[in-house]
Design a protein around this motif. Structure first.
Motif, short mmCIF file in Angstrom:
data_model
loop_
_atom_site.label_atom_id
_atom_site.label_comp_id
_atom_site.label_asym_id
_atom_site.label_seq_id
_atom_site.Cartn_x
_atom_site.Cartn_y
_atom_site.Cartn_z
N ALA A 86 -45.95 91.10 67.57
CA ALA A 86 -47.20 91.72 67.12
C ALA A 86 -48.05 92.08 68.33
O ALA A 86 -48.13 91.32 69.29
CB ALA A 86 -47.97 90.77 66.21
N LYS A 87 -48.68 93.23 68.27
CA LYS A 87 -49.47 93.71 69.40
C LYS A 87 -50.61 92.75 69.72
O LYS A 87 -50.91 92.50 70.89
CB LYS A 87 -50.02 95.10 69.11
N GLY A 88 -51.24 92.20 68.72
CA GLY A 88 -52.35 91.29 68.96
C GLY A 88 -51.91 89.86 69.18
O GLY A 88 -52.76 88.97 69.36
N GLY A 89 -50.59 89.60 69.16
CA GLY A 89 -50.11 88.25 69.37
C GLY A 89 -50.41 87.31 68.23
O GLY A 89 -50.37 86.09 68.39
N LYS A 90 -50.71 87.86 67.05
CA LYS A 90 -51.05 87.03 65.90
C LYS A 90 -50.08 87.31 64.77
O LYS A 90 -49.93 88.47 64.33
CB LYS A 90 -52.49 87.32 65.46
N GLY B 284 -46.99 90.65 75.26
CA GLY B 284 -46.35 91.41 76.32
C GLY B 284 -46.45 92.92 76.16
O GLY B 284 -45.93 93.67 76.99
N GLU B 285 -47.14 93.40 75.12
CA GLU B 285 -47.22 94.84 74.89
C GLU B 285 -48.03 95.54 75.97
O GLU B 285 -47.69 96.65 76.39
CB GLU B 285 -47.81 95.13 73.50
N THR B 286 -49.12 94.90 76.43
CA THR B 286 -49.92 95.51 77.50
C THR B 286 -49.09 95.65 78.76
O THR B 286 -49.11 96.69 79.42
CB THR B 286 -51.17 94.66 77.79
N LEU B 287 -48.32 94.61 79.09
CA LEU B 287 -47.48 94.67 80.29
C LEU B 287 -46.43 95.75 80.17
O LEU B 287 -46.18 96.49 81.14
CB LEU B 287 -46.81 93.31 80.52
N LYS B 288 -45.82 95.90 78.99
CA LYS B 288 -44.83 96.95 78.78
C LYS B 288 -45.45 98.33 78.97
O LYS B 288 -44.87 99.22 79.60
CB LYS B 288 -44.23 96.85 77.38
N ALA C 174 -48.18 90.62 87.01
CA ALA C 174 -47.87 89.24 86.59
C ALA C 174 -49.15 88.53 86.16
O ALA C 174 -49.15 87.76 85.18
CB ALA C 174 -47.19 88.49 87.72
N ALA C 175 -50.24 88.79 86.86
CA ALA C 175 -51.52 88.18 86.48
C ALA C 175 -52.01 88.75 85.15
O ALA C 175 -52.59 88.03 84.33
CB ALA C 175 -52.56 88.44 87.58
N SER D 135 -53.07 87.56 79.44
CA SER D 135 -53.07 88.20 78.12
C SER D 135 -53.39 87.17 77.05
O SER D 135 -52.75 86.13 76.95
CB SER D 135 -51.70 88.83 77.84
N ARG D 136 -54.37 87.46 76.23
CA ARG D 136 -54.74 86.54 75.15
C ARG D 136 -53.70 86.55 74.04
O ARG D 136 -53.50 85.55 73.36
CB ARG D 136 -56.10 86.93 74.59
#
Length: 415
Positions: A241-245, A51-55, A40-41, A46-47
């Motif tokens: 998007a993986k980078g959130g952009k 949510g891809e890192t969490l997945k 959760a942290a 995550s910048r």
């Protein structure tokens, strides 16, 4: 677990201090709850917010937990350095009993998260996750000792420049798809959709998660005030998007033609527009139940109204792609071309992304433009698809000492 600070002095008198927790994760029932607090942290920090890192972490955690429950019989807090090495060896050569040969619902007795033997890069990914997990549990005080403290962090996955699909093999896959029997309308819809998936991935460089997360109206018009022309383009939303952009990529003619044919096959207008129903970009041939008044429409009526479900997971997309590839691999094997069959059998959605990148760079497109299309935060990542560092060195040598670098002759060739 809590620790006590026996006494504290205040206002000239001795008082009993409140119990102090021995770790900073808060009340947790067991290791798995502690790990969920950490995850959760990870999501909060995550910048990108995609949510891809969490997945990815949860994907690896499922394998780790299954190993602890089914093979080791102990939770991570009991691990020693020897347990870490045993887990690494386990991933290197999975027992046949650990592999899932059929689709079984998670949580049932015969379920396994391992569908096949993990490749070297996947093993490295799992061990990097495991090291990050133990490090976090140790830093927060949940674990007194870190069993991976003496284990060197596995190397990051390196780009395999051979993971690309040549035009001949790509065309073969489409040819085999076109020649397969399509006796029903449903078969035709699946065929046209699958053609779009392959062409979209190769022509746009999308990640599998970005394709699955996109909606139909991601494809739209873009006006260029500099030229006065209007073009078709596709928007990749920040949420997927993986980078959130968020980014917008041009749509090629091949992409657009496949997209129009695909929409028509599902009874939709050739191009998306405003409407009540918001479709995913990748549709299933299955339909949703729809109530009109007090009646639930039949499946044929739902198809008439276009109440299509989505292919909503990367696993579903992976199954579509690998199924089509297996048909082409079988044809190559029957023709005696074992080398091409073995190469094609390794192809995945990400290979088509690599193919887009390498084709774009080899055709002379600007490195920064290709990086933007791929959603790379740094051009250094995009340079992994090239030999630019070596080329820069060669040009430097040629400027300083012409003729120093050995050149290929007419009889030489690059395979």
């Amino acid at each position: 677990m809590t620790g006590l600070t026996p006494y504290s002095h205040g206002a000239g008198q001795m008082t009993v201090a409140a119990p102090q927790p021995v770790h900073s994760l808060g009340p947790v029932a067991d290791d798995w709850e502690a790990i969920n607090v950490w995850l959760a942290a990870v999501a909060d920090n995550s910048r990108s917010g995609s949510g891809e890192t969490l997945k990815t972490y949860r994907y690896h955690l499922a394998k780790l937990r299954w190993y602890c429950d089914r093979e080791l019989g102990r939770p991570p807090s009991t691990w020693t350095l020897q347990d870490v090495k045993a887990f690494r060896d386990y991933l290197t050569q999975l027992p046949a009993s650990s592999l899932r040969t059929i689709n079984i619902v998670p949580g049932t007795p015969d379920y396994s998260p391992f569908q096949k033997q993990p490749g070297v890069s996947t093993q490295s990914d799992i061990m990097r996750f495991t090291k990050a997990m133990f490090s976090a549990l140790h830093r927060t005080g949940y674990l007194r000792l870190d069993p991976m403290a003496l284990v060197k962090a596995p190397k990051q996955r390196r780009l395999d420049k051979k993971r690309a699909v040549g035009d001949d093999l790509f065309d073969l896959v489409l040819q085999v798809m076109a020649e397969a029997p399509r006796p029903t309308q449903k078969d035709h819809q699946i065929y046209v959709r699958d053609c779009f998936i392959f062409i979209c991935l190769r022509e746009s460089g999308l990640r599998a998660s970005e394709l699955i997360g996109a909606k139909m109206d991601a494809v739209g018009l873009l006006y260029n005030p500099n030229s006065g022309n209007t073009y078709w383009a596709m928007t990749v939303e920040a949420e997927t998007a993986k980078g959130g952009k968020q980014r917008t990529v041009p749509v090629s003619v091949a992409f657009l033609e496949a997209f129009i044919a695909y929409r028509r096959a599902f009874g939709l207008d050739p191009m998306p527009g405003p409407g009540i129903q918001q479709y995913g970009l990748v549709l299933s041939v299955r339909t949703k139940k729809r109530e009109i008044g007090s009646r639930i429409k039949s499946a044929s009526d739902r198809r008439l109204f276009g109440e299509w479900r989505d292919v909503g997971s990367r696993q579903g997309l992976h199954g579509i792609i690998k199924g089509r590839i297996r048909d082409a691999v079988l044809l190559l094997q029957q023709a005696g071309d074992g080398a091409s069959a073995a190469h094609l059998d390794r192809v995945s959605a990400h290979w088509l992304r690599h193919t887009f990148a390498m084709t774009s760079l080899l055709s002379g497109q600007d490195l920064r433009s290709v990086a933007t299309s791929l959603g790379h935060a740094s051009v250094d990542t995009t340079m992994g698809y090239t030999e630019q560092d070596a080329i820069d060195l060669i040009e430097s040598w040629e400027r300083e000492t012409p003729g120093r670098v050995a050149r290929a002759g007419p009889a030489d060739s690059i395979k």
